[in-house]
Scaffold this motif. Sequence first.
Motif, PDB file in Angstrom:
ATOM      1  N   GLU A 161       0.840  -1.203   0.000  1.00 50.42           N
ATOM      2  CA  GLU A 161       0.000   0.000   0.000  1.00 50.42           C
ATOM      3  C   GLU A 161       0.874   1.252   0.000  1.00 50.42           C
ATOM      4  N   CYS A 162       1.896   1.224   0.831  1.00 50.26           N
ATOM      5  CA  CYS A 162       2.797   2.357   0.957  1.00 50.26           C
ATOM      6  C   CYS A 162       3.543   2.609  -0.359  1.00 50.26           C
ATOM      7  N   ALA A 163       4.084   1.569  -0.933  1.00 48.63           N
ATOM      8  CA  ALA A 163       4.810   1.714  -2.201  1.00 48.63           C
ATOM      9  C   ALA A 163       3.896   2.246  -3.295  1.00 48.63           C
ATOM     10  N   ASP A 164       2.668   1.754  -3.337  1.00 49.69           N
ATOM     11  CA  ASP A 164       1.727   2.206  -4.360  1.00 49.69           C
ATOM     12  C   ASP A 164       1.390   3.686  -4.217  1.00 49.69           C
ATOM     13  N   ILE A 165       1.073   4.139  -3.003  1.00 56.40           N
ATOM     14  CA  ILE A 165       0.691   5.545  -2.832  1.00 56.40           C
ATOM     15  C   ILE A 165       1.900   6.451  -3.040  1.00 56.40           C
ATOM     16  N   CYS A 166       3.089   6.018  -2.608  1.00 55.62           N
ATOM     17  CA  CYS A 166       4.287   6.832  -2.839  1.00 55.62           C
ATOM     18  C   CYS A 166       4.563   6.984  -4.334  1.00 55.62           C
ATOM     19  N   GLY A 167       4.425   5.905  -5.062  1.00 57.57           N
ATOM     20  CA  GLY A 167       4.617   5.964  -6.515  1.00 57.57           C
ATOM     21  C   GLY A 167       3.595   6.860  -7.188  1.00 57.57           C
ATOM     22  N   TYR A 168       2.354   6.757  -6.740  1.00 60.39           N
ATOM     23  CA  TYR A 168       1.308   7.589  -7.324  1.00 60.39           C
ATOM     24  C   TYR A 168       1.523   9.059  -6.991  1.00 60.39           C
ATOM     25  N   LEU A 169       1.921   9.350  -5.754  1.00 61.25           N
ATOM     26  CA  LEU A 169       2.196  10.733  -5.380  1.00 61.25           C
ATOM     27  C   LEU A 169       3.337  11.294  -6.225  1.00 61.25           C
ATOM     28  N   GLU A 170       4.359  10.499  -6.444  1.00 65.34           N
ATOM     29  CA  GLU A 170       5.474  10.941  -7.287  1.00 65.34           C
ATOM     30  C   GLU A 170       4.975  11.316  -8.690  1.00 65.34           C
ATOM     31  N   GLN A 171       4.109  10.490  -9.247  1.00 67.03           N
ATOM     32  CA  GLN A 171       3.553  10.781 -10.571  1.00 67.03           C
ATOM     33  C   GLN A 171       2.704  12.052 -10.546  1.00 67.03           C
ATOM     34  N   ALA A 172       1.904  12.204  -9.503  1.00 71.33           N
ATOM     35  CA  ALA A 172       1.030  13.376  -9.387  1.00 71.33           C
ATOM     36  C   ALA A 172       1.859  14.654  -9.290  1.00 71.33           C
ATOM     37  N   ILE A 173       2.936  14.604  -8.528  1.00 75.59           N
ATOM     38  CA  ILE A 173       3.814  15.773  -8.404  1.00 75.59           C
ATOM     39  C   ILE A 173       4.447  16.100  -9.747  1.00 75.59           C
ATOM     40  N   SER A 174       4.897  15.085 -10.464  1.00 81.73           N
ATOM     41  CA  SER A 174       5.593  15.316 -11.732  1.00 81.73           C
ATOM     42  C   SER A 174       4.675  15.898 -12.803  1.00 81.73           C
ATOM     43  N   ARG A 175       3.386  15.624 -12.714  1.00 79.98           N
ATOM     44  CA  ARG A 175       2.461  16.195 -13.703  1.00 79.98           C
ATOM     45  C   ARG A 175       1.706  17.402 -13.159  1.00 79.98           C
ATOM     46  N   ASN A 176       2.146  17.893 -11.977  1.00 77.75           N
ATOM     47  CA  ASN A 176       1.569  19.093 -11.372  1.00 77.75           C
ATOM     48  C   ASN A 176       0.061  18.942 -11.135  1.00 77.75           C
ATOM     49  N   SER A 177      -0.316  17.815 -10.593  1.00 73.20           N
ATOM     50  CA  SER A 177      -1.723  17.537 -10.305  1.00 73.20           C
ATOM     51  C   SER A 177      -2.266  18.538  -9.286  1.00 73.20           C
ATOM     52  N   PRO A 178      -3.516  18.932  -9.457  1.00 69.54           N
ATOM     53  CA  PRO A 178      -4.122  19.837  -8.472  1.00 69.54           C
ATOM     54  C   PRO A 178      -4.446  19.129  -7.146  1.00 69.54           C
ATOM     55  N   PHE A 179      -4.230  17.834  -7.078  1.00 70.66           N
ATOM     56  CA  PHE A 179      -4.573  17.042  -5.893  1.00 70.66           C
ATOM     57  C   PHE A 179      -3.349  16.642  -5.064  1.00 70.66           C
TER      58      PHE A 179
END
Length: 74
Positions: free
Chosen positions: A11-29
């Motif tokens: 769970e931790c690895a998945d959310i960390c990976g997703y957060l990394e992707q969200a940051i890289s695409r400048n997600s509003p979330f």
Amino acid sequence: MMTACIRTDRECADICGYLEQAISRNSPFVSELAGVCATICQACGDECKKHDHQHCQDCAQACYECAEACKKIA
């Protein structure tokens, strides 16, 4: 015996990976995701800390550091 630990690690690895992707695409979330990531990283650290294996202790420390970094973003 290690089922909860492994589940939480994933769970931790998945959310960390997703957060990394969200940051890289400048997600509003990013802020909201960082808050969730902090919660999951804290839980992962707490679970890993229960086990005496060195890799679990190392994981716990990394998770606690990640949780603190995510709290700053959130």
